[in-house]
Design a protein around this motif. Sequence first.
Motif, PDB file in Angstrom:
ATOM      1  N   LYS A   1       0.973  -1.265  -0.005  1.00 24.45           N
ATOM      2  CA  LYS A   1       0.035  -0.167   0.061  1.00 24.45           C
ATOM      3  C   LYS A   1       0.835   1.407  -0.089  1.00 24.45           C
ATOM      4  N   ARG A   2       2.172   1.148   0.239  1.00 28.06           N
ATOM      5  CA  ARG A   2       3.175   2.152   0.003  1.00 28.06           C
ATOM      6  C   ARG A   2       4.145   1.799  -0.976  1.00 28.06           C
ATOM      7  N   LYS A   3       3.847   1.686  -2.194  1.00 29.11           N
ATOM      8  CA  LYS A   3       4.955   1.360  -3.055  1.00 29.11           C
ATOM      9  C   LYS A   3       5.988   2.568  -3.327  1.00 29.11           C
ATOM     10  N   ASP A   4       5.529   3.667  -2.735  1.00 31.00           N
ATOM     11  CA  ASP A   4       6.764   4.680  -2.821  1.00 31.00           C
ATOM     12  C   ASP A   4       7.881   4.174  -1.878  1.00 31.00           C
ATOM     13  N   MET A   5       7.784   3.252  -1.002  1.00 33.86           N
ATOM     14  CA  MET A   5       8.685   2.924  -0.081  1.00 33.86           C
ATOM     15  C   MET A   5       9.637   1.644  -0.640  1.00 33.86           C
ATOM     16  N   THR A   6       9.310   1.198  -1.756  1.00 34.64           N
ATOM     17  CA  THR A   6       9.633  -0.052  -2.548  1.00 34.64           C
ATOM     18  C   THR A   6      11.185  -0.111  -2.353  1.00 34.64           C
ATOM     19  N   LYS A   7      11.947   1.136  -2.740  1.00 35.11           N
ATOM     20  CA  LYS A   7      13.344   1.230  -2.942  1.00 35.11           C
ATOM     21  C   LYS A   7      14.132   1.016  -1.551  1.00 35.11           C
ATOM     22  N   ASP A   8      13.591   1.601  -0.470  1.00 37.02           N
ATOM     23  CA  ASP A   8      14.031   1.723   0.771  1.00 37.02           C
ATOM     24  C   ASP A   8      13.774   0.342   1.249  1.00 37.02           C
ATOM     25  N   TYR A   9      12.676  -0.245   1.110  1.00 33.08           N
ATOM     26  CA  TYR A   9      12.262  -1.638   1.862  1.00 33.08           C
ATOM     27  C   TYR A   9      13.172  -2.662   1.281  1.00 33.08           C
ATOM     28  N   MET A  10      13.404  -2.642  -0.244  1.00 29.28           N
ATOM     29  CA  MET A  10      14.319  -3.654  -0.794  1.00 29.28           C
ATOM     30  C   MET A  10      15.586  -3.575  -0.424  1.00 29.28           C
ATOM     31  N   ALA A  11      16.254  -2.348  -0.019  1.00 29.01           N
ATOM     32  CA  ALA A  11      17.404  -2.129   0.484  1.00 29.01           C
ATOM     33  C   ALA A  11      17.658  -2.979   1.697  1.00 29.01           C
ATOM     34  N   VAL A  12      16.618  -2.446   2.836  1.00 28.34           N
ATOM     35  CA  VAL A  12      16.445  -3.145   3.993  1.00 28.34           C
ATOM     36  C   VAL A  12      16.698  -4.848   3.802  1.00 28.34           C
ATOM     37  N   PHE A  13      15.628  -5.160   2.892  1.00 28.77           N
ATOM     38  CA  PHE A  13      15.488  -6.915   2.828  1.00 28.77           C
ATOM     39  C   PHE A  13      16.934  -7.411   2.377  1.00 28.77           C
ATOM     40  N   THR A  14      17.512  -6.726   1.279  1.00 30.76           N
ATOM     41  CA  THR A  14      18.754  -7.261   0.733  1.00 30.76           C
ATOM     42  C   THR A  14      19.917  -7.337   1.979  1.00 30.76           C
ATOM     43  N   SER A  15      19.993  -6.173   2.872  1.00 27.21           N
ATOM     44  CA  SER A  15      20.943  -6.344   3.789  1.00 27.21           C
ATOM     45  C   SER A  15      20.720  -7.517   4.837  1.00 27.21           C
ATOM     46  N   LEU A  16      19.515  -7.723   5.234  1.00 32.70           N
ATOM     47  CA  LEU A  16      19.183  -8.548   6.076  1.00 32.70           C
ATOM     48  C   LEU A  16      19.286  -9.971   5.332  1.00 32.70           C
ATOM     49  N   PHE A  17      18.747 -10.271   4.138  1.00 28.33           N
ATOM     50  CA  PHE A  17      18.790 -11.458   3.671  1.00 28.33           C
ATOM     51  C   PHE A  17      20.264 -12.220   3.436  1.00 28.33           C
ATOM     52  N   GLU A  18      21.076 -11.074   3.448  1.00 27.82           N
ATOM     53  CA  GLU A  18      22.612 -11.591   3.422  1.00 27.82           C
ATOM     54  C   GLU A  18      23.063 -12.390   4.654  1.00 27.82           C
ATOM     55  N   TYR A  19      22.373 -12.191   5.743  1.00 27.90           N
ATOM     56  CA  TYR A  19      22.756 -13.010   6.943  1.00 27.90           C
ATOM     57  C   TYR A  19      21.972 -14.259   7.125  1.00 27.90           C
ATOM     58  N   THR A  20      20.437 -13.750   7.119  1.00 26.10           N
ATOM     59  CA  THR A  20      19.663 -14.896   7.552  1.00 26.10           C
ATOM     60  C   THR A  20      19.460 -16.110   6.814  1.00 26.10           C
ATOM     61  N   SER A  21      19.094 -17.188   7.491  1.00 26.17           N
ATOM     62  CA  SER A  21      18.748 -18.577   6.812  1.00 26.17           C
ATOM     63  C   SER A  21      17.475 -18.146   5.657  1.00 26.17           C
ATOM     64  N   ASP A  22      16.549 -17.387   5.837  1.00 28.20           N
ATOM     65  CA  ASP A  22      15.629 -17.345   4.966  1.00 28.20           C
ATOM     66  C   ASP A  22      14.775 -16.125   5.392  1.00 28.20           C
ATOM     67  N   MET A  23      13.715 -15.897   4.697  1.00 23.07           N
ATOM     68  CA  MET A  23      12.950 -14.838   5.029  1.00 23.07           C
ATOM     69  C   MET A  23      11.635 -15.603   4.507  1.00 23.07           C
ATOM     70  N   ARG A  24      10.454 -15.191   5.169  1.00 21.51           N
ATOM     71  CA  ARG A  24       8.824 -15.504   4.945  1.00 21.51           C
ATOM     72  C   ARG A  24       8.340 -14.266   4.806  1.00 21.51           C
ATOM     73  N   ARG A  25       7.201 -14.396   3.731  1.00 17.81           N
ATOM     74  CA  ARG A  25       6.283 -13.114   3.692  1.00 17.81           C
ATOM     75  C   ARG A  25       4.914 -14.109   3.474  1.00 17.81           C
ATOM     76  N   SER A  26       4.188 -14.176   4.763  1.00 18.40           N
ATOM     77  CA  SER A  26       3.072 -14.915   4.791  1.00 18.40           C
ATOM     78  C   SER A  26       1.616 -14.387   4.478  1.00 18.40           C
ATOM     79  N   GLY A  27       1.769 -12.878   4.688  1.00 18.61           N
ATOM     80  CA  GLY A  27       0.606 -12.362   4.319  1.00 18.61           C
ATOM     81  C   GLY A  27      -0.673 -11.854   5.734  1.00 18.61           C
ATOM     82  N   SER A  28       0.049 -12.444   6.868  1.00 12.10           N
ATOM     83  CA  SER A  28      -0.704 -11.624   8.167  1.00 12.10           C
ATOM     84  C   SER A  28       0.283 -11.259   9.070  1.00 12.10           C
ATOM     85  N   ALA A  29       0.320 -10.228   9.229  1.00 11.96           N
ATOM     86  CA  ALA A  29       1.235  -9.677  10.275  1.00 11.96           C
ATOM     87  C   ALA A  29       0.911 -10.185  11.875  1.00 11.96           C
TER      88      ALA A  29
END
Length: 266
Positions: free
Chosen positions: A160-188
Amino acid sequence: MHPMLNIAVRAARVAGKILVKNFGVEVDLNVQTKTQNDFVTELDKAAESAIIRTIQKAYPQHSFLAEESGEVVGGEPEHQWIIDPLDGTTNYLRGIPHFSISIAYLHKGVVQAAVVYDPLREELFSASRGQGAQLNGKRLRATKQRDLNGALLATGFPFKRKDMTKDYMAVFTSLFEYTSDMRRSGSAALDLAYVANGRIDGFWEFSLKPWDIAAGQLLVREAGGIVTDFAGGHGFMTSGNVVAGNPKVVQHLLTTARPHLPASMK
């Protein structure tokens, strides 16, 4: 059991019956979006109304903040219920069996009791302030993961805030480098419940609403975890920017994410 928690459990189960009864009803996803939205909105409203009616039978003067009906101030505004009758709407519409009901009770702005209910799996996560968190009566504890290395994190895309996509993906990439995996289930709400239950080591997301967070954050806290915003503060209910997990995971997540955040979130 906290008396308000008892009412929240009752209300969640009533709403759960409505959602389960209608889950799997075919809606033509190729027709105009309004048809899909109307179907889900009517179910949202029906479940929300059932929750509010159940609470009002016991506490007719209490106030409400709910996803569909908004804020309703009653005769006792210091008593407020924050409600999401269907967290995971898109999953529900598509027949994906992962959604929940979230109910939190606040007294003078502080969450005192919370329920996140998955009616399909009949998993009822509950918490009372200062009395711990439970899943179907069994005590919950967050994981003892020491850092991000090998951690399993959950998140949600800012659709709902696609204007934040660039910042979000930068954070995602930085975290994903270290984690075993990331989940996006659809219910916070369920993501937070899973952090409390130790199924997930940590959770982070941008721009959530109070009804997405209120119940789940108490579950995490009562299971030994912490919940903050990306600055490490307590403004997450207002900003909707949330980080949750055990203290060590949250510390490492914040440190790793911070260089990639917009100035407004630091």
